[in-house]
Write a protein that holds these residues in place. Structure first.
Motif, PDB file in Angstrom:
ATOM      1  N   LEU A  46       0.813  -1.216   0.000  1.00 50.48           N
ATOM      2  CA  LEU A  46       0.000   0.000   0.000  1.00 50.48           C
ATOM      3  C   LEU A  46       0.846   1.265   0.000  1.00 50.48           C
ATOM      4  O   LEU A  46       0.314   2.365   0.080  1.00 50.48           O
ATOM      5  CB  LEU A  46      -0.932   0.009   1.215  1.00 50.48           C
ATOM      6  CG  LEU A  46      -1.930  -1.148   1.293  1.00 50.48           C
ATOM      7  CD1 LEU A  46      -2.816  -1.019   2.508  1.00 50.48           C
ATOM      8  CD2 LEU A  46      -2.769  -1.224   0.016  1.00 50.48           C
ATOM      9  N   GLY A  47       2.179   1.088  -0.036  1.00 51.75           N
ATOM     10  CA  GLY A  47       3.005   2.277  -0.236  1.00 51.75           C
ATOM     11  C   GLY A  47       4.005   2.595   0.854  1.00 51.75           C
ATOM     12  O   GLY A  47       4.631   3.656   0.814  1.00 51.75           O
ATOM     13  N   PHE A  82      -7.084  -7.112  -3.433  1.00 56.33           N
ATOM     14  CA  PHE A  82      -6.644  -8.501  -3.342  1.00 56.33           C
ATOM     15  C   PHE A  82      -7.848  -9.434  -3.297  1.00 56.33           C
ATOM     16  O   PHE A  82      -8.899  -9.087  -2.763  1.00 56.33           O
ATOM     17  CB  PHE A  82      -5.813  -8.716  -2.078  1.00 56.33           C
ATOM     18  CG  PHE A  82      -4.653  -7.772  -1.963  1.00 56.33           C
ATOM     19  CD1 PHE A  82      -3.437  -8.072  -2.548  1.00 56.33           C
ATOM     20  CD2 PHE A  82      -4.780  -6.579  -1.266  1.00 56.33           C
ATOM     21  CE1 PHE A  82      -2.370  -7.198  -2.440  1.00 56.33           C
ATOM     22  CE2 PHE A  82      -3.714  -5.703  -1.160  1.00 56.33           C
ATOM     23  CZ  PHE A  82      -2.512  -6.010  -1.744  1.00 56.33           C
ATOM     24  N   ALA A 141       7.977   2.262  -3.465  1.00 60.08           N
ATOM     25  CA  ALA A 141       6.950   2.472  -2.445  1.00 60.08           C
ATOM     26  C   ALA A 141       6.105   3.692  -2.797  1.00 60.08           C
ATOM     27  O   ALA A 141       4.876   3.668  -2.678  1.00 60.08           O
ATOM     28  CB  ALA A 141       7.603   2.641  -1.071  1.00 60.08           C
ATOM     29  N   ASN A 143       0.688  -9.084  -9.778  1.00 62.12           N
ATOM     30  CA  ASN A 143       1.721  -8.686  -8.814  1.00 62.12           C
ATOM     31  C   ASN A 143       2.863  -7.931  -9.487  1.00 62.12           C
ATOM     32  O   ASN A 143       3.394  -6.969  -8.944  1.00 62.12           O
ATOM     33  CB  ASN A 143       2.276  -9.912  -8.087  1.00 62.12           C
ATOM     34  CG  ASN A 143       1.301 -10.455  -7.047  1.00 62.12           C
ATOM     35  OD1 ASN A 143       0.394  -9.745  -6.624  1.00 62.12           O
ATOM     36  ND2 ASN A 143       1.483 -11.702  -6.660  1.00 62.12           N
ATOM     37  N   ASP A 196      13.830   0.995  -3.667  1.00 63.55           N
ATOM     38  CA  ASP A 196      12.738   0.605  -2.766  1.00 63.55           C
ATOM     39  C   ASP A 196      11.850   1.788  -2.398  1.00 63.55           C
ATOM     40  O   ASP A 196      10.630   1.682  -2.374  1.00 63.55           O
ATOM     41  CB  ASP A 196      13.324  -0.026  -1.492  1.00 63.55           C
ATOM     42  CG  ASP A 196      12.239  -0.472  -0.521  1.00 63.55           C
ATOM     43  OD1 ASP A 196      11.642  -1.531  -0.759  1.00 63.55           O
ATOM     44  OD2 ASP A 196      11.963   0.266   0.451  1.00 63.55           O
ATOM     45  N   ARG A 214       3.713   2.784  -5.682  1.00 61.19           N
ATOM     46  CA  ARG A 214       2.618   1.952  -5.178  1.00 61.19           C
ATOM     47  C   ARG A 214       1.638   2.806  -4.390  1.00 61.19           C
ATOM     48  O   ARG A 214       0.423   2.636  -4.465  1.00 61.19           O
ATOM     49  CB  ARG A 214       3.163   0.879  -4.223  1.00 61.19           C
ATOM     50  CG  ARG A 214       3.903  -0.231  -4.873  1.00 61.19           C
ATOM     51  CD  ARG A 214       4.304  -1.235  -3.792  1.00 61.19           C
ATOM     52  NE  ARG A 214       5.480  -1.986  -4.160  1.00 61.19           N
ATOM     53  CZ  ARG A 214       6.600  -2.026  -3.447  1.00 61.19           C
ATOM     54  NH1 ARG A 214       6.699  -1.360  -2.309  1.00 61.19           N
ATOM     55  NH2 ARG A 214       7.625  -2.731  -3.851  1.00 61.19           N
ATOM     56  N   ASN A 215       2.179   3.725  -3.622  1.00 60.85           N
ATOM     57  CA  ASN A 215       1.356   4.519  -2.733  1.00 60.85           C
ATOM     58  C   ASN A 215       0.471   5.511  -3.484  1.00 60.85           C
ATOM     59  O   ASN A 215      -0.697   5.683  -3.152  1.00 60.85           O
ATOM     60  CB  ASN A 215       2.257   5.270  -1.746  1.00 60.85           C
ATOM     61  CG  ASN A 215       1.472   6.010  -0.693  1.00 60.85           C
ATOM     62  OD1 ASN A 215       1.607   7.202  -0.521  1.00 60.85           O
ATOM     63  ND2 ASN A 215       0.609   5.279   0.014  1.00 60.85           N
ATOM     64  N   LEU A 252       3.842  -3.851  -8.952  1.00 62.55           N
ATOM     65  CA  LEU A 252       5.172  -3.664  -8.371  1.00 62.55           C
ATOM     66  C   LEU A 252       5.318  -4.405  -7.040  1.00 62.55           C
ATOM     67  O   LEU A 252       6.080  -3.993  -6.185  1.00 62.55           O
ATOM     68  CB  LEU A 252       5.519  -2.175  -8.182  1.00 62.55           C
ATOM     69  CG  LEU A 252       5.211  -1.207  -9.324  1.00 62.55           C
ATOM     70  CD1 LEU A 252       5.848   0.146  -9.031  1.00 62.55           C
ATOM     71  CD2 LEU A 252       5.671  -1.732 -10.659  1.00 62.55           C
ATOM     72  N   LEU A 253       4.539  -5.465  -6.867  1.00 60.78           N
ATOM     73  CA  LEU A 253       4.667  -6.264  -5.652  1.00 60.78           C
ATOM     74  C   LEU A 253       5.678  -7.375  -5.850  1.00 60.78           C
ATOM     75  O   LEU A 253       6.070  -8.052  -4.914  1.00 60.78           O
ATOM     76  CB  LEU A 253       3.315  -6.878  -5.259  1.00 60.78           C
ATOM     77  CG  LEU A 253       2.165  -5.897  -5.090  1.00 60.78           C
ATOM     78  CD1 LEU A 253       0.927  -6.632  -4.582  1.00 60.78           C
ATOM     79  CD2 LEU A 253       2.552  -4.783  -4.136  1.00 60.78           C
ATOM     80  N   ASP A 254       6.089  -7.586  -7.077  1.00 57.77           N
ATOM     81  CA  ASP A 254       7.051  -8.618  -7.392  1.00 57.77           C
ATOM     82  C   ASP A 254       7.834  -8.156  -8.614  1.00 57.77           C
ATOM     83  O   ASP A 254       7.361  -7.318  -9.374  1.00 57.77           O
ATOM     84  CB  ASP A 254       6.325  -9.947  -7.687  1.00 57.77           C
ATOM     85  CG  ASP A 254       7.141 -11.146  -7.232  1.00 57.77           C
ATOM     86  OD1 ASP A 254       8.358 -10.966  -6.999  1.00 57.77           O
ATOM     87  OD2 ASP A 254       6.566 -12.241  -7.102  1.00 57.77           O
ATOM     88  N   THR A 255       9.043  -8.683  -8.745  1.00 53.60           N
ATOM     89  CA  THR A 255       9.845  -8.292  -9.907  1.00 53.60           C
ATOM     90  C   THR A 255       9.881  -9.449 -10.892  1.00 53.60           C
ATOM     91  O   THR A 255       9.979 -10.610 -10.489  1.00 53.60           O
ATOM     92  CB  THR A 255      11.293  -7.958  -9.493  1.00 53.60           C
ATOM     93  OG1 THR A 255      11.728  -8.930  -8.552  1.00 53.60           O
ATOM     94  CG2 THR A 255      11.374  -6.589  -8.865  1.00 53.60           C
TER      95      THR A 255
END
Ligand SMILES: Nc1ncnc2c1ncn2[C@@H]1O[C@H](COP(=O)(O)OP(=O)(O)O)[C@@H](O)[C@H]1O
Ligand SMILES: [Mg+2]
Lengths: 408, 241
Positions: free
Chosen positions: A323-324, B109, B98, B69, B94, B101-102, B73-76
């Protein structure tokens, strides 16, 4: 964010409570153990108030001063004086004296007085003036015990610095009479015929129990070798540096020539020091081992609880990153929670610890020892919690958020 | 991407830039465990213009979640490139990941992933915690998001006090509260009955239409998929046409 963290910590009362209790127990154990460590280290390092090098100590046996009648006593006083005289005339001897409460002996002459309404023990040490030179006792102010003291109408006493401080506070103790108390502990004016003790000097603290013992209150007064009934049985002899162990034989022979039917148990003061320390170090080592075990036990408990509480949150931490949140801010969040808990535990633990002396349950620990224990325990507990919290957090944030989310 | 990030004001509720444009080129994903090697994605190429509503279909285990995912950007990926609005994702560290994603991505999910110890309002606020916002603004934004998904009267309920459909709507509110420009939904209706599934679908459609946001939805439901602009089908990690 702070609000959010507090809400989370509060809503997870049960696991939070468990961590809190673990930290508190760990903190209290650390306080006690480190406090004891500070106490003994402080004792070991603070000066003894005397020197033991090149000093021999002879225990005169068979004299039986206590059961002698007046006639026998008069003879024995002369015999002791002759012993001192002949030993002093030996070429290797620098100074000779006799004394009660010689360092490292396991018995002591104790009287008592009252400080702040509490009865306290005082080592009442009668000695000949020469003992100051033999042991290197340091006079801070006033004068030392003198041979002519017995002729005075009062008993001149020299007291140690700690006794002067606690008995007379900031006033100069010189010329003051030692207070007398009645059976109920009330301050009493000296009556007719009472011999009053008057302070004539102050020495540095005299820790005749040695470096592993407390700092006792001590008064010094003169032995009356003319008329007195209290004759110390221990002789202290300072020899020239470089004097060999062969001196012991010469010494004992000299004394046997003066009074053949007494015995003369002789050793170096450093030998009795060694024996004394060896006798006390055993229990100390056992306590230290038990303390180490205790710390390891509570330490492992805390590691386990912290480890579990963080790893169980791997999914949550993954979610936050999804979530960031950056890995860094997740780490700070966990540390923030743990530090907040630790702070609460440290505050509560400190309150508990400083109550102990008020209830007289401090086991003789002084405020400085308690403060030292608290400070060290606080540093250790923060370091420990930080390390134990950071490592599983690092593991939890090292993986990709997608992987962490699968832990739920 | 980074310029977009800086220009998108934290409190804005409208997306000036519309939806994120996504480009996948030769994307591979291989899971390596001690013994087995699973090829979850193989040579996936996909160009999604900003504002498109796209659905991904395929049998279980075909790589749909893996693809989502990677997009979120939850996985590469193990190989290939992912580009969002022309910026290479592989170049981000990182902290930058973040931030993207934010601010740019909202993720819904399949299994909700709500924090059970926080009520609906606090759950929805989580993405906003990682922006510098005053508490009152966060609360207000979360309330608006919850009202938008029809949960205005359930804000102080904890996840365990909500039905599956309501939980999924809390999760949607959390995904949209930060006004992302790319909404990713992994089987958002999979755990819901058809009536609730329909409600969720309507929220996504509305959000796509009103804010011009790119929406990518994994679904098993052919009828829902047909309502989207394009269907991408996966089989054994490969695109099938
Ligand atoms: N973390 C993982 N480790 C190893 N294999 C995985 C992992 N995640 C998914 N897989 C495997 O990758 C393939 C694709 O999985 P997934 O993307 O979840 O499929 P879908 O969402 O289409 O059902 C499956 O064979 C699955 O077993
Ligand atoms: Mg899936």
């Amino acid at each position: 964010m702070t609000r959010h963290i507090f809400k989370l910590v509060w809503n997870r009362k049960r696991s939070t409570g468990l961590i809190f209790v673990e930290i508190l127990i760990c903190f209290l154990v650390l306080c006690s153990v480190l406090g004891a460590g500070v106490h003994y280290l402080g004792q070991w390092r603070s000066p003894r108030g005397f020197e033991s090098e090149n000093v021999w100590v002879t225990y005169i046996g068979g004299a039986d001063f206590y059961r002698a009648d007046d006639e026998e006593m008069a003879v024995m006083r002369q015999q002791v004086a002759a012993l001192i005289r002949d030993v002093r005339s030996l070429p290797d001897v620098e100074e000779v004296g006799i004394s009660f409460n010689v360092p490292y002996s396991n018995s002591a002459w104790i009287s008592s007085t009252r400080i702040d309404g509490r009865s306290v023990s005082v080592s009442a040490t009668q000695l000949t003036p020469e003992v100051m030179g033999v042991l290197g006792i340091e006079l801070l102010t006033g004068r030392w015990v003198e041979d002519t003291d017995a002729a005075l109408s009062y008993t001149p006493v020299v007291i140690t610095r700690n006794l002067a401080r606690d008995l007379f506070r900031t006033d100069s103790p010189l010329g003051k009479n030692m207070p007398q108390f009645d059976e109920e502990g009330q301050l009493q004016e000296p009556g007719e015929g009472d011999v009053i003790s008057r302070v004539v000097g102050v020495t540095d603290d005299y820790r005749h129990f040695g470096e592993l013992g407390d700092t006792p209150y001590v008064t010094f007064s003169g032995v009356d070798l003319q008329n007195g009934d209290d004759i110390p049985e221990e002789m202290l002899i300072r020899v020239r540096p470089g004097t060999t162990a062969a001196f012991e034989e010469i010494l004992v022979e000299t004394m046997q020539n003066v009074v053949p039917n007494w015995s003369y148990d002789t050793q170096l003061l450093d030998q009795s020091r060694h024996r004394h320390i060896m006798g006390r170090i055993g229990p100390l080592i056992i306590s230290a081992v038990i303390a180490a075990f205790l710390i390891i036990m509570v330490g492992l408990g805390l590691v386990g609880v912290l480890w579990q509480s963080v790893t169980r949150r791997t999914g949550e931490l993954g979610l936050r990153r999804a979530l960031g949140a950056s890995s860094r801010s997740v780490r700070y969040q966990i540390l923030g929670e743990l530090w907040a808990l630790t702070t609460c535990a440290v505050v509560l633990g400190t309150v508990v610890m400083i109550q102990l002396p008020l209830f007289g349950a401090s086991f003789g620990a002084s405020w400085s020892v308690i403060a030292g224990g608290l400070t060290l325990a606080t540093l250790v507990i923060y370091g420990f919690v930080t390390f134990c919290g950071l490592y599983p957090t690092w593991l939890a944030t090292r993986v990709k958020p997608a992987t962490a989310l699968q832990y739920e | 991407m980074s310029t977009n990030l800086e220009s998108s004001s934290a409190t804005s509720t409208a997306n000036a830039g519309g939806g994120v444009a996504v480009d996948l080129a030769a994307v591979e994903k291989i899971y390596r465990t001690d013994k087995v090697e699973t090829v979850a994605l193989s040579n996936v190429n996909l160009t999604i213009p900003g504002g498109e509503f796209l659905s991904i279909m395929g049998p279980s285990g075909s790589g749909k979640s893996t693809l989502l995912n990677v997009l979120g950007l939850l996985d590469t990926p193990s190989g290939g490139t992912v580009t969002l609005d022309g910026d290479l994702v592989a170049d981000l560290n990182d902290r930058q990941l973040a931030a993207v994603r934010n601010r740019e991505i909202g993720f819904i999910f399949q299994s909700f992933h709500l924090i059970n110890d926080l009520d609906a309002l606090d759950n929805v606020q989580i993405p906003l915690l990682y922006r510098n916002l005053p508490n009152s603004v966060r609360t207000q934004m979360a309330e608006i998001a919850l009202e938008r998904v029809g949960l205005g009267s359930r804000m102080r309920h904890f996840p365990t006090q909500l039905s599956g459909g309501q939980q999924q709507r809390v999760a949607i509110a959390r995904a949209i509260v930060g006004t992302p420009r790319l909404l990713l939904a992994d089987e958002p209706t999979g755990n819901l009955d058809s009536k609730m599934g329909e409600e969720v679908m309507q929220i996504l459609e509305e959000y796509n239409r009103d804010a011009g946001v790119t929406v990518i939805m994994v679904t098993h439901d052919q009828r829902l998929a047909e309502r989207t602009e394009r269907i991408v089908r996966l089989f054994d990690g490969r695109q099938v046409h």
